[in-house]
Each structure stands twice: as structure tokens, then as C-alpha cells.
Design a protein around this motif. Structure first.
Motif, PDB file in Angstrom:
ATOM      1  N   LEU A  72       0.828  -1.212   0.000  1.00 14.53           N
ATOM      2  CA  LEU A  72       0.000   0.000   0.000  1.00 14.53           C
ATOM      3  C   LEU A  72       0.862   1.262   0.000  1.00 14.53           C
ATOM      4  N   SER A  73       1.950   1.227   0.754  1.00 19.77           N
ATOM      5  CA  SER A  73       2.852   2.383   0.793  1.00 19.77           C
ATOM      6  C   SER A  73       3.472   2.632  -0.568  1.00 19.77           C
ATOM      7  N   TRP A  74       3.872   1.567  -1.255  1.00 16.99           N
ATOM      8  CA  TRP A  74       4.468   1.707  -2.587  1.00 16.99           C
ATOM      9  C   TRP A  74       3.472   2.307  -3.567  1.00 16.99           C
ATOM     10  N   GLN A  75       2.238   1.803  -3.538  1.00 13.64           N
ATOM     11  CA  GLN A  75       1.226   2.318  -4.454  1.00 13.64           C
ATOM     12  C   GLN A  75       0.963   3.794  -4.226  1.00 13.64           C
ATOM     13  N   PHE A  76       1.002   4.229  -2.975  1.00 13.42           N
ATOM     14  CA  PHE A  76       0.754   5.632  -2.650  1.00 13.42           C
ATOM     15  C   PHE A  76       1.946   6.501  -3.037  1.00 13.42           C
ATOM     16  N   ILE A  77       3.146   6.086  -2.675  1.00 14.99           N
ATOM     17  CA  ILE A  77       4.351   6.885  -2.922  1.00 14.99           C
ATOM     18  C   ILE A  77       4.675   6.941  -4.415  1.00 14.99           C
ATOM     19  N   LYS A 129      11.638   7.336  -3.787  1.00 14.94           N
ATOM     20  CA  LYS A 129      10.486   6.428  -3.786  1.00 14.94           C
ATOM     21  C   LYS A 129      10.718   5.236  -2.858  1.00 14.94           C
ATOM     22  N   ILE A 130      11.895   4.638  -2.949  1.00 14.73           N
ATOM     23  CA  ILE A 130      12.206   3.473  -2.106  1.00 14.73           C
ATOM     24  C   ILE A 130      12.301   3.885  -0.644  1.00 14.73           C
ATOM     25  N   GLY A 131      13.003   4.999  -0.369  1.00  8.06           N
ATOM     26  CA  GLY A 131      13.169   5.442   1.013  1.00  8.06           C
ATOM     27  C   GLY A 131      11.860   5.790   1.684  1.00  8.06           C
ATOM     28  N   LEU A 132      11.017   6.556   0.995  1.00  9.49           N
ATOM     29  CA  LEU A 132       9.731   6.937   1.574  1.00  9.49           C
ATOM     30  C   LEU A 132       8.819   5.726   1.744  1.00  9.49           C
ATOM     31  N   ILE A 135      10.555  -9.029   4.886  1.00  9.04           N
ATOM     32  CA  ILE A 135       9.378  -9.034   4.021  1.00  9.04           C
ATOM     33  C   ILE A 135       9.270  -7.716   3.268  1.00  9.04           C
ATOM     34  N   SER A 136       9.444  -6.601   3.972  1.00  7.64           N
ATOM     35  CA  SER A 136       9.345  -5.283   3.346  1.00  7.64           C
ATOM     36  C   SER A 136      10.451  -5.092   2.314  1.00  7.64           C
ATOM     37  N   GLY A 137      11.665  -5.513   2.656  1.00  8.67           N
ATOM     38  CA  GLY A 137      12.779  -5.376   1.721  1.00  8.67           C
ATOM     39  C   GLY A 137      12.565  -6.165   0.448  1.00  8.67           C
ATOM     40  N   TYR A 138      12.140  -7.428   0.601  1.00  2.56           N
ATOM     41  CA  TYR A 138      11.878  -8.256  -0.579  1.00  2.56           C
ATOM     42  C   TYR A 138      10.732  -7.685  -1.413  1.00  2.56           C
ATOM     43  N   THR A 139       9.695  -7.187  -0.732  1.00  3.00           N
ATOM     44  CA  THR A 139       8.538  -6.641  -1.440  1.00  3.00           C
ATOM     45  C   THR A 139       8.920  -5.388  -2.228  1.00  3.00           C
ATOM     46  N   ILE A 140       9.680  -4.492  -1.598  1.00  5.58           N
ATOM     47  CA  ILE A 140      10.109  -3.269  -2.288  1.00  5.58           C
ATOM     48  C   ILE A 140      10.990  -3.613  -3.483  1.00  5.58           C
ATOM     49  N   ALA A 141      11.906  -4.572  -3.287  1.00 10.26           N
ATOM     50  CA  ALA A 141      12.783  -4.975  -4.391  1.00 10.26           C
ATOM     51  C   ALA A 141      11.970  -5.544  -5.552  1.00 10.26           C
TER      52      ALA A 141
END
Length: 339
Positions: free
Chosen positions: A64-69, A79-82, A131-137
Motif C-alpha cells: 500500500l505504501s508503494w502504491q501511494f508513494i 520512492k524506495i526510502g519513503l 518481508i518489506s525489503g523483498y517486497t520493495i525490491a
């Protein structure tokens, strides 16, 4: 250059090592606290369920954070940091709520602030960071791959669009119509011949100069539009009237955007000397708004190739959106100005 690259590599390497040491330290501290004040039973199904649910919270928070940012920022690092920071906050809130409700309704126990902090730290170090790291990658590389395909497709569309624009601007009837206007002026209004030739030359010069560029200054585009509309008005007299009121000419725009919109308005709407079609172009904050009276010519069908090309160009290259609106009385196009 090699010295600069070596320094950059050394700096990045040190940063990675520091992050690894910090994560490892927090993990060891978390395991120590768990061993000291609590216990995790490998054969207890409830502990596994709690861990799985925590992992799901981590994935959902990150997604959800990725979709918003991603809708607001295009630079990779930002984008990745936020996304990581927002996901961390969202994950902490969700897990705290879940932990509190679980203890209250299932185990009928109270929850202290220290317990909430401990649960957050435990969830972050054992599940969320991974989990967050793998998802962002995964999301980053998937987005990069999609963007590369979109850019490749856009380049093909651009070549096709430019080919059609060039063909249209050089096709015999376009030249014939303007040469006919020129011939008519030479007989009836010779004093206007020089101005007509200047406008005619400006239109072709602009297109041949800028059709390979991604953006052009708004001022140049407006100057081009004035020359283009002069040709139209020499040909159709007062059947199509343009009102252009833009004082702030700062910013950039995709070349021939305004021309395409004007051309569509003229081609697909009826205008005559007795009932002229009024077209307005104005700037509202960081948008160019083009509005014309809606009088559709029913016999004409539009391929909408130009509109689709412009929408894709602005969306993929600049993360901006062009909007097309049709009301009962007007057709409106809103074009973002690239800063």
C-alpha cells in the motif's frame, strides 16, 4: 573518474556494512529480550499463526505504501526510502492494534506501552525488515521492467505518430489548400502575401525542428500556434476563432500538443462565417486548458491516435495526465505544464 567511482563504491560499501551491523545488533537484542522475558515454542501453532499474520501485515503495509508513494514520486531513491518509512509506520500501527485486540479478546489480558514497543521491535526485526525489503525490491524491479516496456512501446508509437504527422503536414491537399490561399491573396490582397508566407514557413520550420524532441518551451509552442492559426484563418476566414490568453509562458510542453488539439477542434466540429466556432486557450496554474464549443461533425470518425499518443507520452515520460472532457456544450482538454 576512476578515483570518484572508487570513493563512491567505498562509501556505499561502508554504508551497507553499517546497516548490516545495526540490523544484526537489534536482532540479537530482540532475541535476548525474548529469551529473558518470554518464550517462543516452535511446536505451538499459535506462535506460527501470529508470525504468518505479522508477515502478511508487513507485505500489505509495504504494498500500500508503494502504491501511494509511486504516484507522487518518480526518483528511485526517494520512492524506495519513503516507501520503507511509510511501510514501517503503517506496519507498527497495524501490528500494535492486532496485538492489543488479540490479548484483550482472546487472552483477556491488558497491554502496556512497553509490551507494545517490544512487540513492534520484535515484529520489525524478525519479519518486517525482510518481508518489506523483498517486497520493495520486487515492486521496484517489476515497475522498472514495465517502464522499460512502456518506453519501448512509446518510442514505437512516437515514430508512428511522427510519420503520420509528417505525412499529414506534407500531404498534397494540405499544400494545395495553402497554395490556393496564397494564390487568392496574391490576386485580391497582395499586401498579406508576405505575412502568409512567413506563417507558412514558420509552421514547417517548427515541425521539422522539434518533431524529434520530447519537450519544447511553452513560449515556442505558443508562437507556433499563432502562426498555425493565422493559416487557418486565412483559409476559413472567421469560421474558427481562437482566443489565446496566456501571460505566464514559463514551463515546457510536448511539441505540437496545442496544434493537435486545435486541429482536432477544427476537424471534428462545425464552424462557419455566420456561426464561428470559438476556441479558447488559457493557463490555469500549471495547466493549459483548451476549450471549444461542442458541434460534432457526425460523418467524421476519429482514430484518436494523436490523443492516445499524447496521453502515453505525458504519463510514461513525465508521470503527468492529460484529461479530455465532453459536456453538453463544450469539449475541454487539460494539458499539464512540465516544470
Amino acid at each position: 573518474m576512476n578515483t570518484i567511482n572508487n570513493r563512491s563504491f567505498l562509501k556505499n560499501s561502508i554504508l551497507v556494512i553499517v546497516v548490516i551491523v545495526l540490523i544484526n545488533t537489534v536482532q540479537i537484542f530482540t532475541l535476548y529480550q525474548t529469551k529473558k522475558f518470554g518464550d517462543i515454542n516452535f511446536y505451538n501453532i499459535e506462535d506460527h499463526i501470529f508470525g504468518i499474520i505479522t508477515c502478511l501485515f508487513s507485505f500489505i503495509s509495504t504494498y500500500l505504501s508503494w502504491q501511494f508513494i509511486a504516484k507522487k514520486y518518480t526518483q528511485k531513491v526517494i520512492k524506495i526510502g519513503l516507501t520503507f518509512l511509510v511501510a514501517l509506520l503503517l506496519f507498527s500501527c497495524i501490528t500494535s492494534l492486532y496485538y492489543t485486540l488479540l490479548r484483550h479478546f482472546v487472552y483477556h489480558l491488558s497491554t502496556s506501552l512497553d509490551m507494545l514497543i517490544g512487540n513492534i521491535v520484535f515484529g520489525l526485526t524478525t519479519n518486517h525488515l525482510y518481508i518489506s525489503g523483498y517486497t520493495i525490491a520486487y515492486l521496484h524491479f517489476s515497475n522498472a521492467k514495465k517502464l522499460a516496456l512502456d518506453v519501448e512501446r512509446l518510442e514505437k508509437e512516437k515514430i508512428l505518430f511522427q510519420s503520420k504527422m509528417l505525412q499529414k503536414n506534407l500531404e498534397p491537399h494540405f499544400l494545395f489548400n495553402n497554395l490556393s490561399v496564397l494564390s487568392n491573396l496574391a490576386h485580391k490582397k497582395p499586401e498579406q502575401v508576405e505575412d502568409f508566407i512567413d506563417d507558412f514557413s514558420d509552421v514547417y520550420r517548427y515541425y521539422l525542428k522539434h518533431n524529434q524532441q520530447e519537450i519544447v518551451s511553452l513560449k515556442e509552442e505558443i508562437d507556433f500556434i499563432n502562426s498555425y492559426m493565422n493559416l487557418i484563418q486565412k483559409r476559413f476566414n472567421t469560421a474558427y476563432l481562437l482566443s489565446l490568453s496566456i501571460e505566464d509562458k514559463s514551463g515546457y510542453i510536448v511539441p505540437c500538443t496545442l496544434q493537435l488539439c486545435l486541429e482536432n477542434a477544427i476537424k471534428h466540429n462545425f464552424g462557419s462565417t455566420e456561426k464561428p466556432l470559438h476556441i479558447t486557450i488559457e493557463r490555469i496554474e500549471n495547466q493549459i486548458v483548451i476549450k471549444n464549443e461542442f458541434r460534432p461533425v457526425e460523418t467524421l470518425k476519429s482514430s484518436k491516435l494523436g490523443n492516445q499518443y499524447l496521453k502515453n507520452q505525458y504519463q510514461i515520460m513525465f508521470n503527468q495526465s492529460i484529461t479530455f472532457e465532453t459536456t453538453s456544450t463544450h469539449y475541454i482538454v487539460k494539458i499539464p505544464i512540465i516544470q
